[in-house]
Design an enzyme around this catalytic site. Structure first.
Site, PDB file in Angstrom:
ATOM      1  N   ASN A   8       0.877  -1.172   0.000  1.00 45.31           N
ATOM      2  CA  ASN A   8       0.000   0.000   0.000  1.00 45.31           C
ATOM      3  C   ASN A   8       0.912   1.220   0.000  1.00 45.31           C
ATOM      4  OD1 ASN A   8      -1.781   2.050   0.546  1.00 45.31           O
ATOM      5  ND2 ASN A   8      -2.384   1.293   2.579  1.00 45.31           N
ATOM      6  N   LYS A  10       0.222   4.227  -0.329  1.00 38.55           N
ATOM      7  CA  LYS A  10      -0.430   5.416   0.265  1.00 38.55           C
ATOM      8  C   LYS A  10      -0.206   6.648  -0.613  1.00 38.55           C
ATOM      9  CE  LYS A  10      -0.324   3.230   4.738  1.00 38.55           C
ATOM     10  NZ  LYS A  10      -0.335   3.345   6.177  1.00 38.55           N
ATOM     11  N   HIS A  99      -9.707   1.202   4.657  1.00 42.29           N
ATOM     12  CA  HIS A  99      -8.460   1.384   5.418  1.00 42.29           C
ATOM     13  C   HIS A  99      -8.724   2.352   6.564  1.00 42.29           C
ATOM     14  CE1 HIS A  99      -4.408   2.551   6.462  1.00 42.29           C
ATOM     15  NE2 HIS A  99      -3.991   1.455   5.852  1.00 42.29           N
ATOM     16  N   GLU A 101      -7.156   4.746   7.657  1.00 43.22           N
ATOM     17  CA  GLU A 101      -6.904   6.161   7.326  1.00 43.22           C
ATOM     18  C   GLU A 101      -8.091   6.748   6.562  1.00 43.22           C
ATOM     19  OE1 GLU A 101      -3.098   5.461   5.519  1.00 43.22           O
ATOM     20  OE2 GLU A 101      -2.280   4.962   7.495  1.00 43.22           O
ATOM     21  N   GLU A 169      -5.852  -4.944  10.446  1.00 43.50           N
ATOM     22  CA  GLU A 169      -4.842  -3.927  10.715  1.00 43.50           C
ATOM     23  C   GLU A 169      -5.199  -3.193  12.006  1.00 43.50           C
ATOM     24  OE1 GLU A 169      -2.683  -2.772   6.795  1.00 43.50           O
ATOM     25  OE2 GLU A 169      -4.352  -1.407   7.110  1.00 43.50           O
ATOM     26  N   GLY A 175       2.003   2.221  10.885  1.00 44.13           N
ATOM     27  CA  GLY A 175       2.988   3.289  10.767  1.00 44.13           C
ATOM     28  C   GLY A 175       3.619   3.690  12.091  1.00 44.13           C
ATOM     29  N   SER A 213       2.954  -2.095  10.480  1.00 44.85           N
ATOM     30  CA  SER A 213       4.398  -2.129  10.770  1.00 44.85           C
ATOM     31  C   SER A 213       5.047  -3.479  10.464  1.00 44.85           C
ATOM     32  CB  SER A 213       4.673  -1.713  12.220  1.00 44.85           C
ATOM     33  OG  SER A 213       4.253  -0.378  12.438  1.00 44.85           O
TER      34      SER A 213
HETATM   35  P1  PGA Z   1       2.521   0.290   7.722  1.00 46.15           P
HETATM   36  O1  PGA Z   1       1.088   0.479   7.029  1.00 46.15           O
HETATM   37  O2  PGA Z   1       3.105  -0.989   7.187  1.00 46.15           O
HETATM   38  O3  PGA Z   1       3.305   1.504   7.308  1.00 46.15           O
HETATM   39  O4  PGA Z   1       2.280   0.218   9.195  1.00 46.15           O
HETATM   40  C1  PGA Z   1       0.240  -0.615   6.811  1.00 46.15           C
HETATM   41  C2  PGA Z   1      -1.045  -0.133   6.198  1.00 46.15           C
HETATM   42  O5  PGA Z   1      -1.537   0.920   6.607  1.00 46.15           O
HETATM   43  O6  PGA Z   1      -1.609  -0.763   5.264  1.00 46.15           O
END
Ligand code: PGA
Length: 252
Positions: A8, A10, A99, A101, A169, A175, A213
């Site tokens: 992803n 982003k 997601h 976010e 997640e 993150g 992460s």
């Molecule tokens: P990350 O993000 O690996 O940077 O924690 C995962 C995600 O949001 O899909």
């Protein structure tokens, strides 16, 4: 089940960065038959970079690409939005939906996620439906309630084991450098598998990814956990070497 290793990207970088990254990813996986036999590889660039990625993947069948969201509406007067039909037309095969976010910053509710997923399925896209609890919800022991409710409300009637992937997640792990423990992941993924029963036929065939992460250092332990059928990778997917190393960890 073959693992799905999904990147992803982003909202990162410019078009030159996307071109460089997809070239690096292609090179990294080129000839890695061992890894490609164990894993399907997917990248999800920002909308505007999809055309470049598609171009770079012309004639390359070992890396799939998809989008990070789609509209909850069909084509029409929805200024600024991008339909599932447009994604299919751009040869995307997957779309990430719900997601955290999107839920946090753009108001995506479970009902909106379900509407988007239904339209995506109509277009033949595979949906990666994201679920997960916040740190507070986990502290209060409500994580299964929250995820169970999300699973019940986000999966449309059109869902089947071939067109639906679930990504667990935990919001507090995205993150942040914090990952859930293998024991927590094992318990949650078993719970998700159970929650799919009655919602989707052949729930045992639905891929359940872990995200939050994931890095080369923790990937082997996570990918070896029962009911973990791959990973949704944010930060580490922006580096082709790390992305490959995570997929390679599936062989361990
Ligand atoms: P990350 O993000 O690996 O940077 O924690 C995962 C995600 O949001 O899909």
């Amino acid at each position: 089940m073959k693992k799905l290793i999904a990147g992803n990207w982003k909202m990162n970088g410019g078009i030159d960065d996307a071109r460089a990254l997809i070239a690096d990813v292609v090179n990294a996986f080129d000839g890695r038959r061992d890894v490609l036999e164990a894993c399907d590889i997917l990248v999800c660039p920002p909308f505007l970079h999809i055309a470049s990625v598609r171009h770079a993947l012309y004639n390359i069948d070992y890396i799939k690409f998809g989008a990070q969201d789609c509209s909850r509406f069909g084509n029409g007067a929805y200024t600024g939005d991008i339909s599932a039909q447009m994604l299919a037309d751009s040869e995307c095969s997957y779309v990430i939906l719900g997601h955290s976010e999107r839920r946090q910053h753009f108001g995506d509710t479970d009902a909106i996620v379900a509407a988007k997923a239904a339209l995506a399925h109509e277009q033949g896209l595979v949906t990666i439906i994201c679920v997960g609890e916040s740190d507070k919800e986990r502290e209060q022991g409500k994580h299964e309630d929250i995820v169970g409710r999300q699973i019940a409300a986000c999966i449309p009637k059109s869902a089947n084991a071939a067109n639906t992937v679930i990504a667990y997640e935990p919001v507090w792990a995205i993150g942040t450098g914090k990952t859930a423990t293998p024991a927590d992941i094992k318990a949650m993924h078993a719970f998700i598998r159970k929650s799919l029963t009655g919602k989707i036929r052949y729930p045992e065939d639905v891929r359940i990814l872990y995200g939050g992460s994931m890095k080369p250092e923790n990937a082997a332990a996570i990918l070896a956990t029962p009911n973990v059928d791959g990973g949704l990778i944010g930060g580490a997917s922006l580096n082709a070497g790390q992305f490959l190393a995570i997929a390679q960890a599936a062989l361990a």
